[in-house]
Enzyme design. Structure first.
Site, PDB file in Angstrom:
ATOM      1  N   SER A  14      -8.558   3.919  -0.501  1.00  0.00           N
ATOM      2  CA  SER A  14      -9.883   4.213   0.049  1.00  0.00           C
ATOM      3  C   SER A  14     -10.340   5.625  -0.299  1.00  0.00           C
ATOM      4  CB  SER A  14      -9.870   4.068   1.570  1.00  0.00           C
ATOM      5  OG  SER A  14      -9.466   2.777   1.940  1.00  0.00           O
TER       6      SER A  14
HETATM    7  N1  SAH Z   1      -4.500   1.757   3.062  1.00  0.00           N
HETATM    8  C1  SAH Z   1      -4.477   1.709   1.614  1.00  0.00           C
HETATM    9  C2  SAH Z   1      -5.666   1.012   1.001  1.00  0.00           C
HETATM   10  C3  SAH Z   1      -5.690  -0.397   1.337  1.00  0.00           C
HETATM   11  S1  SAH Z   1      -6.290  -1.485   0.108  1.00  0.00           S
HETATM   12  C4  SAH Z   1      -4.324   3.066   0.997  1.00  0.00           C
HETATM   13  O1  SAH Z   1      -4.317   4.082   1.710  1.00  0.00           O
HETATM   14  O2  SAH Z   1      -4.177   3.126  -0.224  1.00  0.00           O
HETATM   15  C5  SAH Z   1      -5.859  -2.947   1.008  1.00  0.00           C
HETATM   16  C6  SAH Z   1      -4.432  -3.363   0.835  1.00  0.00           C
HETATM   17  O3  SAH Z   1      -4.234  -4.469   1.725  1.00  0.00           O
HETATM   18  C7  SAH Z   1      -4.098  -3.860  -0.567  1.00  0.00           C
HETATM   19  O4  SAH Z   1      -2.987  -3.181  -1.058  1.00  0.00           O
HETATM   20  C8  SAH Z   1      -3.788  -5.339  -0.349  1.00  0.00           C
HETATM   21  O5  SAH Z   1      -2.763  -5.836  -1.188  1.00  0.00           O
HETATM   22  C9  SAH Z   1      -3.341  -5.350   1.103  1.00  0.00           C
HETATM   23  N2  SAH Z   1      -3.449  -6.652   1.766  1.00  0.00           N
HETATM   24  C10 SAH Z   1      -4.412  -7.596   1.637  1.00  0.00           C
HETATM   25  N3  SAH Z   1      -4.137  -8.649   2.448  1.00  0.00           N
HETATM   26  C11 SAH Z   1      -2.983  -8.370   3.088  1.00  0.00           C
HETATM   27  C12 SAH Z   1      -2.193  -9.050   4.044  1.00  0.00           C
HETATM   28  N4  SAH Z   1      -2.529 -10.254   4.515  1.00  0.00           N
HETATM   29  N5  SAH Z   1      -1.059  -8.459   4.494  1.00  0.00           N
HETATM   30  C13 SAH Z   1      -0.691  -7.222   4.036  1.00  0.00           C
HETATM   31  N6  SAH Z   1      -1.405  -6.533   3.119  1.00  0.00           N
HETATM   32  C14 SAH Z   1      -2.536  -7.086   2.663  1.00  0.00           C
END
Ligand code: SAH
Length: 231
Positions: A69
């Site tokens: 993000s």
């Molecule tokens: N917090 C992160 C950015 C998140 S991007 C940072 O600081 O970089 C969102 C993330 O959620 C992605 O890596 C994606 O793979 C993960 N994601 C999506 N669905 C998910 C689920 N059901 N369980 C765990 N992770 C998930």
């Protein structure tokens, strides 16, 4: 929690500028949050070759069609979590690990769940490199939460859900709250805060946003999902 010094370019000046212009300059005033963003070396969460571009005002690609993000959004969510330092926090969507590392400097313990194993491993190795303790990572469907470690004072979703997963809500401690993006009926997204008081919940809608979707791994609806589909 202290951050260990590393033997790579530090980009402190770029980080100070990021905080001044993109974070404080856009209304984030919580001193602990500002300090956390000054401390945590965001570029390391993009790999060792990353440079000052890590500190620009953008979400950035981290592979596997996922993003880290924008600094402002990490700061905004961190401020909204209103952490004092003694909380147990669950994050869903570790991604690069940057948001989790920021939370680790603000709370007592951070649990973070990522569905893509490579991202989870990469993030864990940066946590180790920075000497961040009291952080636990697992590869799983975060929508199921981490029942063995519940209850949590805060749950942060960093991927957009079409509805707040019921399994997460029941893992909130009384007095705690969940924060994160949900998809509205018109397809847009907004950050919501769902607070627990005893067995009642209040939903507050905070601001529009844009996150990658929360992907369900083995989406077989449970009976509790069906009974509580519109929470
Ligand atoms: N917090 C992160 C950015 C998140 S991007 C940072 O600081 O970089 C969102 C993330 O959620 C992605 O890596 C994606 O793979 C993960 N994601 C999506 N669905 C998910 C689920 N059901 N369980 C765990 N992770 C998930």
């Amino acid at each position: 929690m202290a951050i260990r010094a590393v033997n790579y370019p530090d980009y402190r000046v770029a980080r100070e500028r990021m905080v001044r212009e993109q974070v404080f300059g856009k209304g984030i005033v919580d001193r602990r949050v500002l300090k956390a963003l000054l401390q945590v070396p965001r570029h390391l969460f993009l790999g060792h070759k990353a440079g000052p571009e890590a500190y620009t005002d953008h979400a950035l690609p981290i592979g596997f069609s996922q993003t880290m993000s924008q600094p402002y959004m990490v700061a905004y969510l961190s401020e909204q979590l209103a952490l004092q330092g003694d909380e147990e926090v669950l994050e869903i969507g570790t991604g690069s690990g940057y948001q989790a590392a920021v939370l680790a400097t603000l709370a007592k313990t951070v649990y973070t769940i990522e569905r893509i194993p490579e991202l989870a491993h990469r993030a864990s190795s940066v946590f180790r490199e920075l000497g961040l303790k009291h952080m636990f990572t697992k590869t799983a469907d975060g929508a199921c939460g981490w029942p063995e470690m519940a209850p949590f004072d805060r749950i942060l979703l960093t991927a957009a859900a079409s509805e707040v997963p019921q399994n997460l809500v029941i893992q909130l401690r009384d007095g705690g709250f969940l924060l994160g993006p949900v998809v509205r009926d018109d397809g847009g997204q907004e950050i919501v805060k769902l607070a627990r008081r005893g067995e009642s919940f209040t939903l507050e809608r905070l601001k529009p946003c844009s996150f990658v979707p929360l992907v369900r791994l083995d989406r077989v609806p449970s009976s509790s999902d069906l009974n509580n589909a519109n929470i």
